[in-house]
Design a protein around this motif. Structure first.
Motif, PDB file in Angstrom:
ATOM      1  N   PRO A 563       0.822  -1.216   0.000  1.00  0.00           N
ATOM      2  CA  PRO A 563       0.000   0.000   0.000  1.00  0.00           C
ATOM      3  C   PRO A 563       0.855   1.265   0.000  1.00  0.00           C
ATOM      4  CG  PRO A 563       0.022  -0.963   2.186  1.00  0.00           C
ATOM      5  CD  PRO A 563       0.748  -1.938   1.287  1.00  0.00           C
ATOM      6  N   TYR A 564       0.264   2.338  -0.512  1.00  0.00           N
ATOM      7  CA  TYR A 564       0.917   3.644  -0.494  1.00  0.00           C
ATOM      8  C   TYR A 564       0.574   4.346   0.817  1.00  0.00           C
ATOM      9  CZ  TYR A 564       1.683   8.591  -1.456  1.00  0.00           C
ATOM     10  OH  TYR A 564       2.082   9.896  -1.372  1.00  0.00           O
ATOM     11  N   ILE A 565       1.626   4.800   1.521  1.00  0.00           N
ATOM     12  CA  ILE A 565       1.440   5.528   2.781  1.00  0.00           C
ATOM     13  C   ILE A 565       1.941   6.951   2.561  1.00  0.00           C
ATOM     14  CG2 ILE A 565       1.873   5.563   5.260  1.00  0.00           C
ATOM     15  CD1 ILE A 565       0.560   2.982   4.374  1.00  0.00           C
ATOM     16  N   PRO A 566       1.064   7.952   2.524  1.00  0.00           N
ATOM     17  CA  PRO A 566       1.519   9.329   2.265  1.00  0.00           C
ATOM     18  C   PRO A 566       2.276   9.904   3.450  1.00  0.00           C
ATOM     19  CG  PRO A 566      -0.809   9.328   2.794  1.00  0.00           C
ATOM     20  CD  PRO A 566      -0.396   7.882   2.712  1.00  0.00           C
ATOM     21  N   LEU A 567       3.027  10.972   3.187  1.00  0.00           N
ATOM     22  CA  LEU A 567       3.730  11.674   4.253  1.00  0.00           C
ATOM     23  C   LEU A 567       2.728  12.424   5.125  1.00  0.00           C
ATOM     24  CD1 LEU A 567       6.640  13.213   2.136  1.00  0.00           C
ATOM     25  CD2 LEU A 567       6.771  11.194   3.608  1.00  0.00           C
ATOM     26  N   GLY A 568       3.088  12.609   6.389  1.00  0.00           N
ATOM     27  CA  GLY A 568       2.232  13.393   7.283  1.00  0.00           C
ATOM     28  C   GLY A 568       1.770  12.614   8.483  1.00  0.00           C
ATOM     29  N   SER A 569       0.601  12.988   8.997  1.00  0.00           N
ATOM     30  CA  SER A 569       0.080  12.385  10.219  1.00  0.00           C
ATOM     31  C   SER A 569      -0.520  11.020   9.940  1.00  0.00           C
ATOM     32  CB  SER A 569      -0.983  13.297  10.838  1.00  0.00           C
ATOM     33  OG  SER A 569      -2.126  13.353   9.990  1.00  0.00           O
ATOM     34  N   LEU A 570      -0.670  10.237  11.024  1.00  0.00           N
ATOM     35  CA  LEU A 570      -1.308   8.928  10.910  1.00  0.00           C
ATOM     36  C   LEU A 570      -2.763   9.090  10.482  1.00  0.00           C
ATOM     37  CD1 LEU A 570      -1.082   5.863  11.323  1.00  0.00           C
ATOM     38  CD2 LEU A 570      -1.790   6.221  13.694  1.00  0.00           C
ATOM     39  N   ARG A 571      -3.409  10.139  10.954  1.00  0.00           N
ATOM     40  CA  ARG A 571      -4.796  10.410  10.575  1.00  0.00           C
ATOM     41  C   ARG A 571      -4.923  10.514   9.050  1.00  0.00           C
ATOM     42  NH1 ARG A 571      -8.185  13.249  13.745  1.00  0.00           N
ATOM     43  NH2 ARG A 571      -6.405  14.156  14.852  1.00  0.00           N
ATOM     44  N   GLY A 572      -4.016  11.275   8.433  1.00  0.00           N
ATOM     45  CA  GLY A 572      -4.036  11.426   6.983  1.00  0.00           C
ATOM     46  C   GLY A 572      -3.752  10.123   6.264  1.00  0.00           C
ATOM     47  N   ALA A 573      -2.860   9.292   6.831  1.00  0.00           N
ATOM     48  CA  ALA A 573      -2.524   8.011   6.208  1.00  0.00           C
ATOM     49  C   ALA A 573      -3.719   7.068   6.205  1.00  0.00           C
ATOM     50  CB  ALA A 573      -1.341   7.378   6.929  1.00  0.00           C
ATOM     51  N   VAL A 574      -4.510   7.066   7.301  1.00  0.00           N
ATOM     52  CA  VAL A 574      -5.662   6.165   7.388  1.00  0.00           C
ATOM     53  C   VAL A 574      -6.807   6.683   6.515  1.00  0.00           C
ATOM     54  CG1 VAL A 574      -7.320   5.071   8.939  1.00  0.00           C
ATOM     55  CG2 VAL A 574      -4.993   5.493   9.725  1.00  0.00           C
ATOM     56  N   ALA A 575      -7.028   7.985   6.496  1.00  0.00           N
ATOM     57  CA  ALA A 575      -8.145   8.553   5.737  1.00  0.00           C
ATOM     58  C   ALA A 575      -7.915   8.498   4.227  1.00  0.00           C
ATOM     59  CB  ALA A 575      -8.378   9.999   6.164  1.00  0.00           C
ATOM     60  N   TYR A 576      -6.654   8.409   3.781  1.00  0.00           N
ATOM     61  CA  TYR A 576      -6.304   8.437   2.361  1.00  0.00           C
ATOM     62  C   TYR A 576      -7.094   7.364   1.589  1.00  0.00           C
ATOM     63  CZ  TYR A 576      -3.260   8.812  -1.720  1.00  0.00           C
ATOM     64  OH  TYR A 576      -2.766   9.022  -2.984  1.00  0.00           O
ATOM     65  N   PRO A 577      -7.627   7.642   0.406  1.00  0.00           N
ATOM     66  CA  PRO A 577      -7.420   8.835  -0.422  1.00  0.00           C
ATOM     67  C   PRO A 577      -8.388   9.976  -0.144  1.00  0.00           C
ATOM     68  CG  PRO A 577      -8.682   7.236  -1.643  1.00  0.00           C
ATOM     69  CD  PRO A 577      -8.367   6.603  -0.325  1.00  0.00           C
ATOM     70  N   ASN A 578      -9.188   9.867   0.932  1.00  0.00           N
ATOM     71  CA  ASN A 578     -10.061  10.966   1.324  1.00  0.00           C
ATOM     72  C   ASN A 578      -9.289  11.961   2.169  1.00  0.00           C
ATOM     73  OD1 ASN A 578     -12.787   9.975   0.335  1.00  0.00           O
ATOM     74  ND2 ASN A 578     -12.173   8.236   1.592  1.00  0.00           N
ATOM     75  N   THR A 579      -9.847  13.143   2.354  1.00  0.00           N
ATOM     76  CA  THR A 579      -9.215  14.146   3.199  1.00  0.00           C
ATOM     77  C   THR A 579      -9.544  13.866   4.667  1.00  0.00           C
ATOM     78  OG1 THR A 579     -11.128  15.592   2.860  1.00  0.00           O
ATOM     79  CG2 THR A 579      -9.233  15.908   1.415  1.00  0.00           C
ATOM     80  N   VAL A 580      -8.736  14.421   5.556  1.00  0.00           N
ATOM     81  CA  VAL A 580      -8.862  14.097   6.980  1.00  0.00           C
ATOM     82  C   VAL A 580     -10.169  14.604   7.577  1.00  0.00           C
ATOM     83  CG1 VAL A 580      -6.384  13.974   7.399  1.00  0.00           C
ATOM     84  CG2 VAL A 580      -7.535  16.184   7.552  1.00  0.00           C
ATOM     85  N   ASP A 581     -10.778  15.624   6.960  1.00  0.00           N
ATOM     86  CA  ASP A 581     -12.020  16.154   7.517  1.00  0.00           C
ATOM     87  C   ASP A 581     -13.241  15.324   7.130  1.00  0.00           C
ATOM     88  OD1 ASP A 581     -11.960  16.763   4.852  1.00  0.00           O
ATOM     89  OD2 ASP A 581     -12.457  18.892   5.097  1.00  0.00           O
ATOM     90  N   ARG A 582     -13.021  14.265   6.364  1.00  0.00           N
ATOM     91  CA  ARG A 582     -14.130  13.418   5.919  1.00  0.00           C
ATOM     92  C   ARG A 582     -14.654  12.537   7.071  1.00  0.00           C
ATOM     93  NH1 ARG A 582     -15.375  10.490   1.125  1.00  0.00           N
ATOM     94  NH2 ARG A 582     -17.308   9.349   1.551  1.00  0.00           N
ATOM     95  N   PHE A 583     -13.781  12.154   7.989  1.00  0.00           N
ATOM     96  CA  PHE A 583     -14.150  11.220   9.056  1.00  0.00           C
ATOM     97  C   PHE A 583     -13.841  11.823  10.423  1.00  0.00           C
ATOM     98  CE2 PHE A 583     -12.404   8.804   5.402  1.00  0.00           C
ATOM     99  CZ  PHE A 583     -13.584   8.226   4.948  1.00  0.00           C
ATOM    100  N   SER A 584     -14.616  11.433  11.405  1.00  0.00           N
ATOM    101  CA  SER A 584     -14.369  11.884  12.777  1.00  0.00           C
ATOM    102  C   SER A 584     -13.237  11.064  13.383  1.00  0.00           C
ATOM    103  CB  SER A 584     -15.640  11.715  13.623  1.00  0.00           C
ATOM    104  OG  SER A 584     -15.941  10.333  13.781  1.00  0.00           O
TER     105      SER A 584
END
Length: 704
Positions: A563-584
């Motif tokens: 899997p592709y893991i983007p740079l940044g926070s763990l929150r962003g990695a789990v939410a990908y490919p959606n944005t972090v504000d999509r999920f609580s």
């Protein structure tokens, strides 16, 4: 008629009307008469420029406006309608007709291929109708669209450069009068020149220089922001980045082209284009002065009169210098292009070593990597040594040429001064005018190194854009693979053939159905085209023929083995490919727990290189947490649990069934334990011609 309705068309009509008024006005002296005749030529140029590129239109339009302003001002001055002080500040009569010549030059060079290559990259920004970028405050209200802001800034930059040329002309006449006052020992005239001419010109020169820097910086920043966004959005859009390697266009290191080449191209375009035009204006202005000074020039040590001798001399001097510079510096174009390429290759290799550091360490591959980096760096050194020696040759010539040019006009004009045919001020003005004309003609010589790098950048950006165009065309090309939504609920394929980029066919399926609601396991030997089939269903594989239909309006998520893991926070990695504000936060934590990663549930805001921090199994479980969050209608797992032990894998499949009851799962896998988690099995069977055919197979009975 369309040409007349455009901006340049309206400008052409106004120019023609002004020319008619000047021609019909009684009692005007001859200079405004030929200025008025030049107006008809300008009107024709403006009409002919309607098909010009968006970038070059700016220059023609500015010259048209310049002609109108200068022609009207000179006419008002001739009629005595302007104060004497204002009339004295106006540029010479030839400036208005000079603007017509410059517009004609712009129109002529627009057909030159190197200019077309540049405008193909530049035009999209200046023709853009996007809203002004909110990222940059500078000049944000300077137009209604981003393209209009860019056009206005270029026009403003041209006017600023022309103002700078006018000041340079003012300094030329100031030095003449100052040296004449020194020769005449006239102290009052000297101090008047210093106070009332030099100081105002110096203050204006500083102010214009500061404003010019502000305008150019604002233009470059806004242009780079727009072009960078445009390129990476196009590169990432619709799988283009994935298809570029399948094209025949050389487009290596797209990261460098988007970051480095864009920045260099914009800086060089703005600098060279406005500088070239200011040099052209300076050239015309000082040639007229030089012609006036040498109208009846007597060849030194003879009685031969050669009208305008210094003009012909400086032109010949510059032409010979330009030709020799081109001969010496031409190899720099290829060397600079090669340098950009080898630098990018070395940087890319370093980045890969960082990304795969664990694998390199496990394999003890440091020596092999060091050897490879040494080879790549030697290519940088070897090419740069070639650049150094070529630049040394070029600098040796240009420096010698520049030094000779400072003394050359004095040697030519000194005999006339010693014979008391010209004053000290005229001698100095001659040397200054010669220097300015020669400097303008030497634009090519002085800028050769920059021009070589500029051409290399233009080639790289041009090939990158062509590669994206070809990659976009592949989406609907290849053998004729069609994507559609002509299905009620299942994923279907009819008359399907998939091939490799070299044309070799690997998969053939006359009929294939993946039913909605039934978990399907796809098996077969390595190289049988299982992953290629997934890519074709996802719509990113261009090489094939036939038709694939997916249900309209249904979402799909494909999880690869790695899997592709983007740079940044763990929150962003789990939410990908959606944005972090999509999920609580609670939704993300619950997904991590369901994917058997409870230890990370309270680390959502932690920023780390998660692709290196997490093990292979943890990365796969994190990707499965994305599926639990996204709740797709279709979930394609391409050996997405291969790094998990059988017990964990079984738990994950149970969780997927429970958490995603409306999701249809299609898996690629080799383990026999996967059979119990699926409702049907499709096996890639060998067929004629080395192809594989997906066939429905009986699901093996569960082991006792």
């Amino acid at each position: 008629m369309a040409a007349l309705k455009s901006g340049l068309g309206v400008q052409a009509v106004l120019t023609a009307l002004v020319a008619l008024l000047l021609l019909a006005a009684p009692g005007l002296p001859s200079p405004p008469l030929y200025v008025s005749l030049a107006g008809f030529a300008m009107a024709g140029i403006l009409l002919a420029s309607n098909t010009l590129s968006a970038y070059l239109k700016i220059f023609v339009s500015v010259y048209g406006i310049g002609y109108l302003l200068l022609a009207l001002a000179k006419t008002l001055a001739a009629l005595g309608a302007l104060p004497a002080m204002v009339a004295a500040l106006l540029p010479p009569d030839f400036a208005a007709t000079g603007s017509v010549v410059f517009a004609a030059i712009v129109l002529a060079i627009s057909y030159w291929k190197p200019i077309r290559d540049i405008t193909l990259i530049a035009d999209p920004y200046f023709a853009s109708h996007d809203k002004p970028s909110r990222e940059i405050g500078m000049f944000r209200r300077f137009g209604r669209t981003e393209g209009q802001i860019g056009r206005n800034l270029v026009a403003l930059s041209i006017f600023v450069n022309f103002a700078d040329v006018a000041i340079t002309l003012g300094f030329n006449f100031y030095y003449r009068d100052m040296y004449n006052s020194l020769q005449a020992l006239d102290a009052q005239a000297f101090w008047n020149q210093v106070v009332w001419t030099f100081i105002p010109l110096a203050v204006l020169n500083v102010a214009i220089g500061m404003f010019d820097l502000y305008v150019d910086s604002g233009l470059q920043l806004r242009w780079r922001t727009w072009l960078t966004h445009s390129l990476y959005e196009r590169w990432l859009g619709d799988g283009t980045h994935y298809r570029i390697p399948f094209t025949d266009e050389h487009a290596d290191n797209p990261d460098q082209r988007i970051q480095s080449d864009v920045n260099a191209f914009i800086a060089q375009t703005t600098t060279l284009s406005t500088r070239l035009l200011s040099q052209a204006a300076q050239l015309v202005s000082f040639i007229v002065i030089l012609w006036t000074l040498s109208r009846d020039f007597v060849l030194p040590f003879t009685d031969t009169v050669i009208p305008g001798f210094l003009v012909w001399l400086v032109i010949a001097y510059a032409v010979v210098g330009t030709w020799l510079t081109h001969i010496i510096g031409k190899p720099l174009i290829g060397l600079d292009y090669r340098q950009e390429q080898v630098e990018a290759d070395f940087r890319f290799a370093l980045a890969r070593n960082r990304i795969y550091s664990e694998q390199i360490a496990l394999l003890r591959g440091e020596r092999a990597e060091a050897s490879r980096l040494t080879t790549l760096f030697h290519a940088i050194v070897d090419n740069y040594v070639g650049i150094i020696f070529r630049r040394i040759k070029l600098i040796a010539f240009t420096f010698s040429y520049r030094q000779a040019s400072t003394i050359f006009p004095l040697i030519i004009a000194a005999p006339s001064f010693f014979a008391k045919k010209i004053t000290l001020g005229a001698l100095q003005q001659t040397a200054n005018a010669f220097s300015n004309v020669q400097g303008s003609l030497n634009f090519f010589i002085n800028s050769y190194t920059i021009l070589a790098a500029y051409k290399a950048n233009t080639i790289r950006l041009g090939s990158f854009k062509r590669a994206m165009t070809k990659a976009e065309a592949l989406a609907g090309a290849g053998y004729g693979l069609a994507q559609g939504n002509d299905t009620a609920g299942s994923v279907t394929a009819r008359g399907l053939t998939l091939a490799l980029p070299d044309g070799r066919e690997i998969v053939r399926a006359e009929e294939l159905t993946l039913p909605k609601g039934a978990a399907t396991l796809l098996t077969g030997p390595s190289g049988s085209g299982k992953s290629t089939l997934f890519r074709a269903i996802a719509g990113i594989w261009p090489f094939g023929k036939g038709r694939i239909d997916v249900p309209a309006g249904q979402s799909a998520l494909v999880l690869p083995q790695r899997p592709y893991i983007p740079l940044g926070s763990l929150r962003g990695a789990v939410a990908y490919p959606n944005t972090v504000d999509r999920f609580s936060d609670e939704e993300i934590r619950e997904a991590l727990r369901a994917a058997q990663l409870p230890q990370f549930a309270d680390r959502l805001d932690e920023v780390d290189t998660w692709d290196r921090r997490l093990s292979g199994g943890e990365q796969q479980r994190l990707a499965l947490a994305r599926a639990i969050l996204a709740k797709p209608d279709w979930l394609f797992l391409d050996e997405a649990t291969a790094a998990l032990d059988e017990e964990t894998e079984a738990g994950i499949y149970r969780t997927l069934r429970e958490s995603l009851p409306g999701t249809t799962i299609v898996s690629i896998g080799h383990r026999s334990t996967l059979n119990r988690h699926h409702d049907q099995r499709v096996e890639m069977k060998p067929a004629e011609g080395g192809r594989f055919e997906p066939r429905l197979s009986a699901m093996p009975a569960p082991a006792e």
